[in-house]
Design a protein around this motif. Structure first.
Motif, short mmCIF file in Angstrom:
data_model
loop_
_atom_site.label_atom_id
_atom_site.label_comp_id
_atom_site.label_asym_id
_atom_site.label_seq_id
_atom_site.Cartn_x
_atom_site.Cartn_y
_atom_site.Cartn_z
N GLY A 54 0.79 -1.25 -0.16
CA GLY A 54 -0.13 -0.09 0.13
C GLY A 54 0.83 1.12 0.00
N SER A 55 2.23 1.09 -0.23
CA SER A 55 2.98 2.23 -0.26
C SER A 55 3.43 2.85 1.16
N SER A 56 3.02 2.23 2.07
CA SER A 56 3.36 2.75 3.24
C SER A 56 4.82 2.35 3.79
N THR A 57 5.66 3.45 4.30
CA THR A 57 6.77 3.05 4.32
C THR A 57 7.48 3.16 5.73
N SER A 58 8.67 2.65 6.08
CA SER A 58 9.30 2.82 7.38
C SER A 58 11.03 2.85 7.06
N TYR A 59 11.65 3.65 8.21
CA TYR A 59 13.11 3.72 7.69
C TYR A 59 13.81 3.32 9.20
N ALA A 60 15.12 2.94 9.08
CA ALA A 60 15.77 3.10 10.02
C ALA A 60 16.17 4.31 10.66
N ILE A 69 12.13 5.70 0.33
CA ILE A 69 12.06 4.56 -0.55
C ILE A 69 10.60 4.71 -1.30
N SER A 70 10.70 4.18 -2.56
CA SER A 70 9.23 4.32 -3.25
C SER A 70 9.26 3.22 -4.45
N ASN A 76 8.08 -2.92 -12.23
CA ASN A 76 8.76 -3.90 -11.33
C ASN A 76 10.22 -3.00 -10.68
N THR A 77 10.02 -1.96 -10.06
CA THR A 77 11.02 -1.51 -9.54
C THR A 77 10.92 -0.75 -8.28
N VAL A 78 11.98 -0.67 -7.50
CA VAL A 78 11.87 0.09 -6.25
C VAL A 78 12.94 1.03 -6.20
#
Length: 118
Positions: A54-60, A69-70, A76-78
């Motif tokens: 769902g395109s929710s993100t998390s980070y160190a 990040i996206s 087929n790409t991050v």
């Protein structure tokens, strides 16, 4: 076995920016959480950022506010946009599916080297 091909690394001065790309071979990964990882010389591989279906993100904590990040499911790409780079960001960067993904959707590619140095 799924394949991941990372690119976009290079040598950059402190404070600079890079955009990493990761192309994966199995479109079903659009339904799974994807992550960027990095491994510095002599250190264990660590998780840097994740993005779910769902395109929710998390980070160190070490990259929060500097990295983004996206994903583009049609390609087929991050991606990993890295700003305000620091020498401690120097590492080989990899992408992979989340640990909860089936094993056939997880593998390690060659990675892309990021070196931050003046």
């Amino acid at each position: 076995q799924v394949q991941f091909v990372e690119s976009g690394g290079g040598l950059v001065q402190p404070g600079g920016s890079l955009r990493l790309s990761c192309v994966y071979s199995d479109a079903v990964l659009r339904f799974y959480t994807m992550g960027w990882y990095r491994q510095a010389p002599g250190k264990q591989r660590e998780l840097v950022a994740t993005i779910n279906s769902g395109s929710s993100t998390s980070y160190a904590d070490s990259v929060k506010g500097r990295f983004t990040i996206s994903r583009d499911v049609a390609k087929n790409t991050v991606y990993l946009q890295m700003n305000s780079l620091k020498p401690k960001d120097t590492a080989v960067y990899y992408c992979n599916a989340d640990q909860a993904a089936p094993s056939f959707l997880r593998s390690w590619g060659q990675g892309t080297q990021v070196t931050v140095s003046s």
